[in-house]
Scaffold this motif. Structure first.
Motif, PDB file in Angstrom:
ATOM      1  N   GLU A  42      -7.480  41.909  -3.686  1.00  0.00           N
ATOM      2  CA  GLU A  42      -6.032  41.889  -3.915  1.00  0.00           C
ATOM      3  C   GLU A  42      -5.716  41.665  -5.398  1.00  0.00           C
ATOM      4  O   GLU A  42      -4.844  42.327  -5.959  1.00  0.00           O
ATOM      5  CB  GLU A  42      -5.389  40.796  -3.043  1.00  0.00           C
ATOM      6  CG  GLU A  42      -3.873  40.761  -3.068  1.00  0.00           C
ATOM      7  CD  GLU A  42      -3.217  42.022  -2.525  1.00  0.00           C
ATOM      8  OE1 GLU A  42      -3.855  42.770  -1.751  1.00  0.00           O
ATOM      9  OE2 GLU A  42      -2.041  42.271  -2.893  1.00  0.00           O
ATOM     10  N   PHE A  43      -6.433  40.741  -6.027  1.00  0.00           N
ATOM     11  CA  PHE A  43      -6.222  40.523  -7.470  1.00  0.00           C
ATOM     12  C   PHE A  43      -6.491  41.821  -8.237  1.00  0.00           C
ATOM     13  O   PHE A  43      -5.738  42.190  -9.131  1.00  0.00           O
ATOM     14  CB  PHE A  43      -7.149  39.425  -7.997  1.00  0.00           C
ATOM     15  CG  PHE A  43      -6.670  38.021  -7.741  1.00  0.00           C
ATOM     16  CD1 PHE A  43      -5.370  37.636  -8.050  1.00  0.00           C
ATOM     17  CD2 PHE A  43      -7.526  37.061  -7.220  1.00  0.00           C
ATOM     18  CE1 PHE A  43      -4.927  36.335  -7.837  1.00  0.00           C
ATOM     19  CE2 PHE A  43      -7.102  35.754  -7.002  1.00  0.00           C
ATOM     20  CZ  PHE A  43      -5.797  35.389  -7.308  1.00  0.00           C
ATOM     21  N   ALA A  44      -7.573  42.480  -7.880  1.00  0.00           N
ATOM     22  CA  ALA A  44      -7.944  43.721  -8.581  1.00  0.00           C
ATOM     23  C   ALA A  44      -6.884  44.801  -8.345  1.00  0.00           C
ATOM     24  O   ALA A  44      -6.462  45.491  -9.274  1.00  0.00           O
ATOM     25  CB  ALA A  44      -9.316  44.191  -8.111  1.00  0.00           C
ATOM     26  N   LEU A  47      -3.699  44.287 -10.289  1.00  0.00           N
ATOM     27  CA  LEU A  47      -3.824  44.565 -11.726  1.00  0.00           C
ATOM     28  C   LEU A  47      -3.579  46.041 -12.016  1.00  0.00           C
ATOM     29  O   LEU A  47      -3.172  46.404 -13.116  1.00  0.00           O
ATOM     30  CB  LEU A  47      -5.218  44.184 -12.226  1.00  0.00           C
ATOM     31  CG  LEU A  47      -5.451  42.729 -12.580  1.00  0.00           C
ATOM     32  CD1 LEU A  47      -6.915  42.505 -12.905  1.00  0.00           C
ATOM     33  CD2 LEU A  47      -4.579  42.298 -13.759  1.00  0.00           C
ATOM     34  N   GLY A  48      -3.808  46.868 -11.004  1.00  0.00           N
ATOM     35  CA  GLY A  48      -3.589  48.311 -11.151  1.00  0.00           C
ATOM     36  C   GLY A  48      -4.363  48.862 -12.326  1.00  0.00           C
ATOM     37  O   GLY A  48      -5.551  48.602 -12.474  1.00  0.00           O
ATOM     38  N   SER A  49      -3.653  49.590 -13.196  1.00  0.00           N
ATOM     39  CA  SER A  49      -4.347  50.211 -14.328  1.00  0.00           C
ATOM     40  C   SER A  49      -4.259  49.349 -15.586  1.00  0.00           C
ATOM     41  O   SER A  49      -4.565  49.814 -16.682  1.00  0.00           O
ATOM     42  CB  SER A  49      -3.744  51.592 -14.590  1.00  0.00           C
ATOM     43  OG  SER A  49      -2.370  51.430 -14.846  1.00  0.00           O
ATOM     44  N   LYS A  50      -3.808  48.097 -15.413  1.00  0.00           N
ATOM     45  CA  LYS A  50      -3.676  47.191 -16.562  1.00  0.00           C
ATOM     46  C   LYS A  50      -5.024  47.053 -17.274  1.00  0.00           C
ATOM     47  O   LYS A  50      -6.057  46.879 -16.636  1.00  0.00           O
ATOM     48  CB  LYS A  50      -3.229  45.824 -16.045  1.00  0.00           C
ATOM     49  CG  LYS A  50      -2.599  44.951 -17.084  1.00  0.00           C
ATOM     50  CD  LYS A  50      -1.924  43.762 -16.415  1.00  0.00           C
ATOM     51  CE  LYS A  50      -1.350  42.816 -17.435  1.00  0.00           C
ATOM     52  NZ  LYS A  50      -0.391  43.429 -18.348  1.00  0.00           N
ATOM     53  N   SER A  51      -4.962  47.145 -18.589  1.00  0.00           N
ATOM     54  CA  SER A  51      -6.208  47.087 -19.358  1.00  0.00           C
ATOM     55  C   SER A  51      -6.618  45.634 -19.610  1.00  0.00           C
ATOM     56  O   SER A  51      -5.886  44.872 -20.237  1.00  0.00           O
ATOM     57  CB  SER A  51      -5.981  47.845 -20.678  1.00  0.00           C
ATOM     58  OG  SER A  51      -6.974  47.522 -21.579  1.00  0.00           O
ATOM     59  N   ILE A  52      -7.784  45.260 -19.097  1.00  0.00           N
ATOM     60  CA  ILE A  52      -8.305  43.900 -19.246  1.00  0.00           C
ATOM     61  C   ILE A  52      -9.713  43.989 -19.838  1.00  0.00           C
ATOM     62  O   ILE A  52     -10.555  44.727 -19.328  1.00  0.00           O
ATOM     63  CB  ILE A  52      -8.406  43.201 -17.850  1.00  0.00           C
ATOM     64  CG1 ILE A  52      -7.048  43.088 -17.158  1.00  0.00           C
ATOM     65  CG2 ILE A  52      -9.073  41.822 -17.963  1.00  0.00           C
ATOM     66  CD1 ILE A  52      -6.090  42.137 -17.818  1.00  0.00           C
ATOM     67  N   ASP A  53      -9.951  43.217 -20.909  1.00  0.00           N
ATOM     68  CA  ASP A  53     -11.287  43.223 -21.524  1.00  0.00           C
ATOM     69  C   ASP A  53     -12.137  42.041 -21.082  1.00  0.00           C
ATOM     70  O   ASP A  53     -13.372  42.097 -21.171  1.00  0.00           O
ATOM     71  CB  ASP A  53     -11.157  43.212 -23.052  1.00  0.00           C
ATOM     72  CG  ASP A  53     -10.422  44.438 -23.547  1.00  0.00           C
ATOM     73  OD1 ASP A  53     -10.887  45.547 -23.264  1.00  0.00           O
ATOM     74  OD2 ASP A  53      -9.357  44.287 -24.186  1.00  0.00           O
ATOM     75  N   ALA A  54     -11.482  40.953 -20.664  1.00  0.00           N
ATOM     76  CA  ALA A  54     -12.235  39.770 -20.237  1.00  0.00           C
ATOM     77  C   ALA A  54     -11.340  38.885 -19.380  1.00  0.00           C
ATOM     78  O   ALA A  54     -10.110  38.966 -19.462  1.00  0.00           O
ATOM     79  CB  ALA A  54     -12.718  38.981 -21.449  1.00  0.00           C
ATOM     80  N   ILE A  55     -11.998  38.049 -18.581  1.00  0.00           N
ATOM     81  CA  ILE A  55     -11.266  37.086 -17.761  1.00  0.00           C
ATOM     82  C   ILE A  55     -11.691  35.681 -18.155  1.00  0.00           C
ATOM     83  O   ILE A  55     -12.888  35.399 -18.278  1.00  0.00           O
ATOM     84  CB  ILE A  55     -11.524  37.334 -16.264  1.00  0.00           C
ATOM     85  CG1 ILE A  55     -10.918  38.686 -15.906  1.00  0.00           C
ATOM     86  CG2 ILE A  55     -10.939  36.217 -15.407  1.00  0.00           C
ATOM     87  CD1 ILE A  55     -11.086  39.100 -14.505  1.00  0.00           C
TER      88      ILE A  55
END
Ligand code: AMP
Length: 175
Positions: A42-44, A47-55
């Protein structure tokens, strides 16, 4: 469906760690493998297509789903810990608690300049811890891309405090 299952699974522990606090205990979730997988998915998804480099995950319950999500997204996972716990060189910041102050740290060099960083914790209360974590991200040249939580306590208005760093705040359930 997921929201209801989460609400049915999280335990309320009154007067912990001190009188007047209703502690939202997420540990029963961890005993349910299917539910843990659904939460991560669900978290993933959100996020949809949001660009994430790190958590970035906040000690200690932020490590649980923060790490699972990082694995799912195949992104680096970075720990924010209480002062004195990380062995390497650190950046640190101090923030106010109801009584006194607390200090949190992150390893220097974990975040590259310009990275879009998602900050994760199990629960958003007043937002003080997340603001401090956001400061650590910015001190390293990172950009706070958003926040994610399993639980948000709306009445404490933490979202208002953290929104100066990012308006993307995804909480699976609200009280
Ligand atoms: P805050 O800095 O006020 O947003 O507090 C957030 C941190 O405290 C999170 O790491 C939570 O795990 C923990 N926390 C605060 N209030 C509660 C609560 N009622 N139930 C469970 N954890 C809480």
């Amino acid at each position: 469906m997921l929201i209801q299952t989460l609400k049915d699974t999280i335990r309320d522990i009154p007067d912990f760690p001190k009188p007047g606090i209703i502690f939202k205990d997420i540990t029963p979730i961890l005993e349910n493998n299917t539910l843990c997988g659904q939460i991560t998915d669900e978290f993933a998804l959100q996020l949809g297509s949001k660009s994430i480099d790190a958590i970035v995950g906040i000690e200690s319950r932020g490590f649980l789903f923060g790490f699972l999500l990082a694995q799912k997204l195949r992104k680096p996972f970075i720990l924010v810990r209480k002062a004195g716990k990380l062995p390497g060189e650190t950046v640190s910041t101090e923030y106010a608690l109801e009584y006194g102050t607390a200090k949190i740290e992150m390893h220097t060099g974990s975040i590259r300049k310009g990275w879009n960083v998602l900050i994760h914790d199990d629960l958003l209360a007043t937002g003080g811890t997340c603001c401090a974590a956001a400061e650590l991200v910015q001190m390293q040249g990172g950009h706070v891309a958003g926040f994610s939580f399993v639980v948000e306590l709306d009445f404490l208005k933490g979202k208002e405090r953290i929104s100066k760093y990012s308006t993307y705040v995804n909480s699976l359930i609200h009280y």
